[in-house]
Enzyme design. Structure first.
Site, PDB file in Angstrom:
ATOM      1  N   GLU A   1      49.772  29.940  30.641  1.00 32.10           N
ATOM      2  CA  GLU A   1      50.044  28.689  31.383  1.00 32.10           C
ATOM      3  C   GLU A   1      51.538  28.366  31.349  1.00 32.10           C
ATOM      4  O   GLU A   1      52.133  27.980  32.396  1.00 32.10           O
ATOM      5  CB  GLU A   1      49.287  27.431  31.113  1.00 32.10           C
ATOM      6  CG  GLU A   1      47.758  27.886  31.622  1.00 32.10           C
ATOM      7  CD  GLU A   1      47.469  28.189  33.021  1.00 32.10           C
ATOM      8  OE1 GLU A   1      48.489  27.934  33.731  1.00 32.10           O
ATOM      9  OE2 GLU A   1      46.423  28.727  33.347  1.00 32.10           O
TER      10      GLU A   1
ATOM     11  N   MET B   1      42.739  28.227  40.947  1.00 32.94           N
ATOM     12  CA  MET B   1      42.235  29.226  39.938  1.00 32.94           C
ATOM     13  C   MET B   1      42.886  30.434  40.584  1.00 32.94           C
ATOM     14  O   MET B   1      42.426  30.954  41.529  1.00 32.94           O
ATOM     15  CB  MET B   1      40.783  29.079  39.890  1.00 32.94           C
ATOM     16  CG  MET B   1      40.387  29.858  38.863  1.00 32.94           C
ATOM     17  SD  MET B   1      41.105  29.587  37.341  1.00 32.94           S
ATOM     18  CE  MET B   1      40.866  31.192  36.321  1.00 32.94           C
TER      19      MET B   1
ATOM     20  N   GLY C   1      43.662  21.942  40.205  1.00 31.36           N
ATOM     21  CA  GLY C   1      44.396  22.387  41.457  1.00 31.36           C
ATOM     22  C   GLY C   1      43.974  23.594  42.167  1.00 31.36           C
ATOM     23  O   GLY C   1      43.757  23.717  43.545  1.00 31.36           O
TER      24      GLY C   1
ATOM     25  N   HIS D   1      52.365  29.724  41.652  1.00 32.19           N
ATOM     26  CA  HIS D   1      51.667  29.642  40.262  1.00 32.19           C
ATOM     27  C   HIS D   1      50.521  30.433  40.355  1.00 32.19           C
ATOM     28  O   HIS D   1      50.480  31.414  39.226  1.00 32.19           O
ATOM     29  CB  HIS D   1      51.320  28.383  39.916  1.00 32.19           C
ATOM     30  CG  HIS D   1      50.766  27.917  38.728  1.00 32.19           C
ATOM     31  ND1 HIS D   1      51.390  27.796  37.416  1.00 32.19           N
ATOM     32  CD2 HIS D   1      49.675  28.331  38.049  1.00 32.19           C
ATOM     33  CE1 HIS D   1      50.598  27.647  36.599  1.00 32.19           C
ATOM     34  NE2 HIS D   1      49.436  27.863  36.664  1.00 32.19           N
ATOM     35  N   GLU D   2      49.507  30.455  40.987  1.00 37.10           N
ATOM     36  CA  GLU D   2      48.479  31.313  40.963  1.00 37.10           C
ATOM     37  C   GLU D   2      48.437  32.716  41.330  1.00 37.10           C
ATOM     38  O   GLU D   2      48.016  33.707  40.652  1.00 37.10           O
ATOM     39  CB  GLU D   2      47.092  30.949  41.654  1.00 37.10           C
ATOM     40  CG  GLU D   2      47.040  29.567  42.039  1.00 37.10           C
ATOM     41  CD  GLU D   2      46.727  28.702  40.569  1.00 37.10           C
ATOM     42  OE1 GLU D   2      46.058  29.785  39.637  1.00 37.10           O
ATOM     43  OE2 GLU D   2      46.796  27.541  39.941  1.00 37.10           O
TER      44      GLU D   2
ATOM     45  N   ASN E   1      41.683  33.527  40.152  1.00 32.26           N
ATOM     46  CA  ASN E   1      40.536  34.590  39.755  1.00 32.26           C
ATOM     47  C   ASN E   1      41.355  36.083  40.618  1.00 32.26           C
ATOM     48  O   ASN E   1      41.964  36.122  41.670  1.00 32.26           O
ATOM     49  CB  ASN E   1      39.171  34.423  40.764  1.00 32.26           C
ATOM     50  CG  ASN E   1      38.993  32.997  40.358  1.00 32.26           C
ATOM     51  OD1 ASN E   1      38.573  32.589  39.108  1.00 32.26           O
ATOM     52  ND2 ASN E   1      38.999  32.225  41.682  1.00 32.26           N
TER      53      ASN E   1
ATOM     54  N   HIS F   1      50.090  34.012  38.103  1.00 33.28           N
ATOM     55  CA  HIS F   1      49.166  34.537  37.085  1.00 33.28           C
ATOM     56  C   HIS F   1      48.668  36.035  37.293  1.00 33.28           C
ATOM     57  O   HIS F   1      48.145  36.501  35.872  1.00 33.28           O
ATOM     58  CB  HIS F   1      48.133  33.786  37.285  1.00 33.28           C
ATOM     59  CG  HIS F   1      48.035  32.336  36.502  1.00 33.28           C
ATOM     60  ND1 HIS F   1      48.485  32.255  35.077  1.00 33.28           N
ATOM     61  CD2 HIS F   1      47.657  31.082  36.931  1.00 33.28           C
ATOM     62  CE1 HIS F   1      48.423  31.054  34.714  1.00 33.28           C
ATOM     63  NE2 HIS F   1      48.035  30.333  35.714  1.00 33.28           N
TER      64      HIS F   1
HETATM   65 ZN    ZN Z   1      48.018  28.426  35.516  1.00 36.19          ZN
END
Ligand code: ZN
Length: 850
Positions: free
Chosen positions: A313, A256, A254, A290-291, A258, A294
Site C-alpha cells: 500500500e 480493490m 474505495g 492505484h488499483e 483483484n 497494484h
Molecule cells: Zn491499495
C-alpha cells in the site's frame, strides 16, 4: 466489556504455512440465498514448515461434503474453520459448501449489491466463500467455473469456455486468495483496448449497471494513461489478455485490485461533468491508477502476511501520487497530500490509535487499513527515494521486480534490495516502519563569520506500547535565501541521524533566511520560533512551492491561534499576504486557490492541545468565521476580480488547468457570498452546467442561510442518482451552523433515502457529522450520542465500516473534562453492546485505553 477480549495476532509469531497449494478449481452454482461452492485444491507439504497439521479457514458457511483423494472425510468443523487428518504427502482436497450472499450485509466474501453478485476478499473475506488456507503467503493458480443465469459472469484472469448458463475463467498467475474475485449480474460494458509496449493487445472493460454507461469514458482514459505510465516510468507491462473494472454500489472501501478484475466503489469510477466535481475526477483518476499499479506492487509481488500491508500500500500510494503529479501539477498534488496527511495521519499518530507503519500486532486486520499504513507508508517510500537518490531508486526498483516476482515478501526484503544496490545500511531507516508517532523537529540557527549553522533536535512522543524512541534518519531538504529574496543556496538534503545535530553552510556574506523541509521532505512536525515578517518573506520569495504555501498557512494558523486564545483581531499581515498570493498571475490558479484555504478546525484543536491548552470547538469555529468575514471584507475587490477573471468559457474538461480556474473562482465566490448574502451564488447555481459549479454554489447558499430552495431543487433534479444524493446528504450537514449540525443530521437520517446498508450513504451522513467538529463536539453531547446510536445499529450489519467510523472519537483526550465524560459514556455504551463485533470491540478498546 460484556465478553472476553478477542485474541491479538503478533508479527513475531509468524510461521510458514504447513501446506502449499499448487492449484485451485472452484465451481460456483449461483443462487442469491444458497450458492454452492465446489472446490478442488491440490495440497503439497511445505518443505519449510515444521508441522503437517492441516487446518483451513472458513466462516459463515455450511459444509455439505468433503473428500481427500476422492474418499469422503469428516473434518472437525468450528466457527472459524476446520481441521482434518490428512496424508503425509501431496493430496487432493474437495469440498462443497453453501453460502448465502443475500444475507451478507458485511460486504466481505460473496454478497449481493443492487441485484448483482460480487466479492470482496481482502483481507480475510475468501474464508467466507470456501474453506481455504486464507493467508497471502499461500499463492496458487485459480481456475473458476461459474454456473447461473446471469448475463455477465466474470472472474480473474483470461476467459475460457462459456455457454448457456456457465462461464469459465483461468488466471495463470499464482495469487493469494485475497485477490480472488467474482462478479455476476445484469451488467453492461464500456469497452476499450490497449497495446502494450511489447505489442500485445489487451481488451479493457468497465462494467456498470445499465444506465451508467455514460459515466465510464473518463475512467477508461485514466486506465489507459495508467497502463502507459507504468510502462514508461517503471518498465511494467500488463500481463493478461483482459483487464476488467466493475462498479458496485455497496462497497466498504474505495476499490480493490483483484487480479484482472478490479472492483470499484461506484463513487470511485463513475464520472460525468454533470454529476462529478473536479475533485471527484482527480480522485477517480488516482484510484484507477492505484488499483492498476497494484498489478505489480501487490499482485505479482505480494505480502507475506498482513503485517506487511504497507509493502504494497505505501509503495502503491507513492506510485499513484507520482502518476497524478505527472498528469497534473506536482506542487498542487504535494500540497493536497500533505493537507490530508496532517488531517488524518498526524491525527491518528498523535492519539490512542497510533501504530507503526508496520504494526507489531493486531486483533482485526481490517482495522489497520489506515492513514498510517497508506499515507505515512507512502511518505516512507518518498524519504527512501530522497535518501538514495533517483538513480539508485530506479536500480533498486528494477532489482525488486526481478528478484521478488511471484513471491510473498516482507519489509526486510524490500529494504535489502536498497542495501544491495547502494551498499548502505538501512537499519536506522527501518525505525520509521517500526516506531509509531510523529517526530517533532525543532530548529535554531546562528550566523557567524560567514558561516550559517542550523541546529536540529528531534524527539518523538510516546505512543501506545512504545515509551521511548531512538532517533531516526530524517532527510531535511533545505534552501537558503538572501535578504533580497534571491536563492543563495539551492535545495540540499541534510541527513539527520542523531537526536541533535548541526549543519553548516559556509561562505555566506550575510545572515540568510532558511527554507526548511522543502516539499515536506519528511513526515514530521517542524517547530521553529519565527515571526510574521519571516513568514511573509518566504511566502513572497521562496522558490519551493510547498514552502511558499506553507508560509501562508503558518501565518494563518498563528493569527487564528491568537484570535482563539487572546481574542485578537484578524492578522493584517496574513490578509496582505493572502492577497499578494491570490492575485499573483504568475502563479497557477490551482495553487492560488490552495493559498486561500485555511487550517481546519481539527488542525487548530490539535495545535492548541499541543501547546498545552484545551481546545474549545465553538471558539475555534467562531475564530474561523471571524477571519473569513474579515478576509471577505478586506479582499472584496480582489474576490470580485478573481471571480470574473477565472470563469471558464470553454466546454467542460476535468483537467488541471480548468479545475484550477474553477477552484479559484469558487474560493472567490465563497468570499463574495459573505458580502452579498448569496446573490452571486444563486446566479451561479441557476446557470451551472457542471457539478463543480453547482455544488460550490449550493455550499455558499447553505453557508449564507439561503439554501432552502436550492436544496429542494437539487433533490428534485438528482433524486435518481445515488452518488449525487450522497453529496446532498453530506453538504447540508457540513454547512449547518454548529448548533444545528445534530438536528440536521438527525433529520436526514429519517429521510426515506437514508439507508445504513449502503456505506456511501452512511458515511455521507454520519461521516459528515463526525467531520464537523463544532457541531459534533457540541457541549450538549448530542453529537456523540447520535453517532453512537448509529454505530450501534450498524455494527451487527457491517462491522468493518462501523469500526472505521469509531475513529471519530479518537481525539477525545484533547477536550475538557465535561466533553471527555460525555464521549467516554458513549464509547462505553458501544463497548457494552452484546455481540459487538471483533472489529468494533478492538477499536473502542484502543480508543478508551492508553
Ligand atoms: Zn491499495
Amino acid at each position: 466489556m460484556s465478553h472476553a477480549a478477542p485474541q491479538a495476532i503478533h508479527l513475531a509469531d509468524y510461521t510458514p504455512p504447513n501446506w502449499l497449494v499448487s492449484s485451485v478449481h472452484l465451481t460456483f452454482r449461483l443462487d442469491p440465498t444458497g450458492t454452492r461452492v465446489l472446490s478442488r485444491i491440490e495440497f503439497a507439504p511445505n518443505p519449510d514448515a515444521s508441522s503437517r497439521d492441516f487446518a483451513l479457514d472458513g466462516e459463515n458457511m455450511k459444509l455439505i461434503s468433503a473428500r481427500i483423494d476422492g474418499a469422503e472425510v469428516t473434518p472437525d468443523v468450528g466457527a472459524h474453520g476446520l481441521t482434518c487428518d490428512v496424508p503425509d504427502g501431496a493430496f487432493t482436497w474437495e469440498a462443497e459448501v453453501e453460502i448465502n450472499p443475500a444475507s451478507n450485509t458485511a460486504l466481505e466474501g460473496l454478497y449481493m449489491s443492487s441485484g448483482m453478485y460480487c466479492t470482496q476478499c481482502e483481507a480475510e473475506g475468501f474464508r467466507k466463500i470456501t474453506y481455504y488456507p486464507d493467508r497471502p503467503d499461500v499463492m496458487s493458480v485459480f481456475t473458476v467455473r461459474i454456473e447461473g443465469d446471469e448475463p455477465v459472469m466474470l472472474s480473474n484472469g483470461n476467459p475460457g469456455n462459456s455457454g448457456d448458463g456457465f462461464a469459465e475463467w483461468h488466471d495463470p498467475w499464482p495469487k493469494p486468495a485475497y485477490l480472488f474475485a467474482l462478479v455476476a449480474g445484469r451488467l453492461v460494458n464500456h469497452p476499450g483496448s490497449f497495446t502494450t509496449m511489447s505489442g500485445r493487445e489487451v481488451d479493457l472493460n468497465i462494467w456498470v449497471r445499465p444506465g451508467d454507461e455514460g459515466k465510464c469514458a473518463f475512467g477508461m482514459q485514466a486506465l489507459k494513461d495508467s497502463m502507459r505510465w507504468d510502462e514508461e516510468v517503471y518498465g511494467r507491462e500488463y500481463d493478461l489478455d483482459l483487464f476488467n473494472i466493475v462498479a458496485v454500489d455497496d462497497f466498504n472501501m474505495g476499490a480493490m485490485e483483484n487480479k484482472g478484475l478490479n472492483i470499484f466503489n461506484s463513487s470511485c469510477v463513475l464520472a460525468s461533468p454533470e454529476t462529478s466535481t473536479d475533485a471527484n475526477f482527480e480522485r477517480i483518476e488516482a484510484i484507477i491508477a492505484h488499483e492498476y499499479f497494484h498489478n505489480w506492487t501487490g499482485n505479482r509481488i505480494t505480502c507475506r502476511d498482513w503485517f506487511q500491508l504497507c509493502l504494497k500500500e505505501g509503495l502503491t500510494v507513492f506510485r499513484d501520487a507520482q502518476f497524478t503529479s505527472d498528469m497534473r501539477s506536482a506542487p498542487v498534488k504535494r500540497i493536497e497530500d500533505v493537507i490530508v496527511l496532517r488531517a488524518r495521519q498526524f491525527r491518528e499518530d498523535n492519539g490512542p490509535l497510533a501504530h507503526p507503519v508496520r504494526p507489531h500486532s493486531f486483533v482485526e486486520i481490517n482495522n489497520f487499513y489506515t492513514a498510517t499504513v497508506y499515507e505515512k507508508g507512502a511518505e516512507l517510500i518518498g524519504m527512501l527515494k530522497t535518501l538514495v537518490g533517483d538513480e539508485a531508486w530506479s536500480k533498486a526498483l528494477t532489482l525488486y521486480f526481478q528478484r521478488h516476482d511471484g513471491q510473498a515478501c516482507t519489509i526486510e526484503d524490500w529494504l535489502k534490495v536498497f542495501e544491495d544496490v547502494t551498499g548502505r545500511d538501512l537499519a536506522q531507516f527501518k525505525r520509521w516502519y517500526e516506531d509509531a508517532g510523529t517526530p517533532r523537529l525543532s530548529v535554531t540557527d546562528e550566523f557567524k563569520d560567514g558561516t550559517y549553522t542550523l541546529n536540529f533536535k528531534q524527539e518523538t512522543p510516546p505512543t501506545p506500547g512504545q515509551d521511548s524512541k531512538p532517533p531516526r534518519v530524517i532527510p531535511i531538504a533545505v534552501g537558503l535565501l538572501g535578504q533580497n529574496g534571491d536563492e543563495v543556496v539551492e535545495t540540499r538534503i541534510l541527513e539527520m541521524n542523531k537526536a541533535e545535530q548541526n549543519f553548516e553552510f559556509t561562505g555566506l556574506s550575510a545572515h540568510p533566511i532558511p527554507s526548511i523541509l522543502r516539499g515536506f521532505s519528511a513526515p514530521v512536525i517542524l517547530m521553529r520560533e519565527t515571526n510574521d515578517a519571516e513568514r511573509a518573506f518566504l511566502l513572497a520569495h521562496d522558490t519551493d512551492p510547498f514552502n511558499k504555501w506553507e508560509a501562508g498557512r503558518a501565518l494563518a494558523r498563528a493569527g487564528l491561534l491568537e484570535m482563539i486564545s487572546e481574542g485578537a483581531n484578524p492578522d493584517a499581515a496574513y490578509l496582505e499576504a493572502v492577497r499578494t498570493m491570490a492575485t499573483d498571475d504568475s502563479l497557477d490558479p490551482a495553487f492560488r486557490a490552495l493559498t486561500l484555504g485555511l487550517p481546519s478546525q481539527d488542525d487548530l484543536a490539535q495545535a492548541i492541545h499541543d501547546a498545552g491548552s484545551t481546545p474549545d470547538p465553538q471558539a475555534i469555529w467562531d475564530a474561523l468565521e471571524a477571519l473569513k468575514d474579515a478576509r471577505a471584507e478586506a479582499l472584496e475587490d480582489t474576490a470580485n476580480a478573481l471571480y470574473s477573471q477565472h470563469q471558464v468559457g470553454e466546454t467542460y474538461r476535468p483537467d488541471a488547468e480548468q479545475s484550477g480556474a474553477r477552484a479559484l473562482a469558487n474560493a472567490a465566490l465563497a468570499m463574495i457570498t459573505r458580502r452579498d448574502g448569496g446573490a452571486a451564488a444563486q446566479a451561479q447555481y441557476d446557470s451551472a452546467d457542471n457539478m463543480t459549479q453547482q455544488l460550490a454554489a449550493l455550499g455558499c447558499l447553505l453557508q449564507a442561510g439561503k439554501g432552502d430552495t436550492a436544496v429542494q431543487a437539487f433533490y428534485e433534479q438528482w433524486q435518481d442518482d445515488r452518488l449525487v444524493i450522497d453529496k446532498w446528504f453530506g453538504l447540508q450537514i457540513a454547512h449547518a451552523a454548529p448548533d444545528q449540525t445534530v438536528a440536521v443530521t438527525e433529520r436526514l437520517t429519517q429521510h426515506p433515502d437514508f439507508t445504513m446498508k449502503n456505506p456511501n450513504r452512511f458515511r455521507a451522513t454520519l461521516g459528515a457529522l463526525a467531520g464537523s467538529p463544532a457541531g459534533f463536539h457540541h457541549a450538549s453531547g448530542e453529537g456523540y450520542r447520535l453517532l453512537a446510536d448509529w454505530l450501534i445499529k450498524l455494527d451487527p450489519l457491517n462491522p468493518q465500516t462501523t469500526a472505521r467510523m469509531c475513529s471519530a472519537f479518537e481525539t477525545w483526550r484533547r477536550y475538557d473534562d465535561a466533553r471527555q465524560t460525555l464521549i467516554k459514556k458513549q464509547l462505553r455504551r458501544i463497548a457494552d453492546q452484546p455481540k459487538l463485533s471483533r472489529d468494533t470491540t478492538e477499536m473502542v478498546g484502543r480508543i478508551l485505553q492508553s
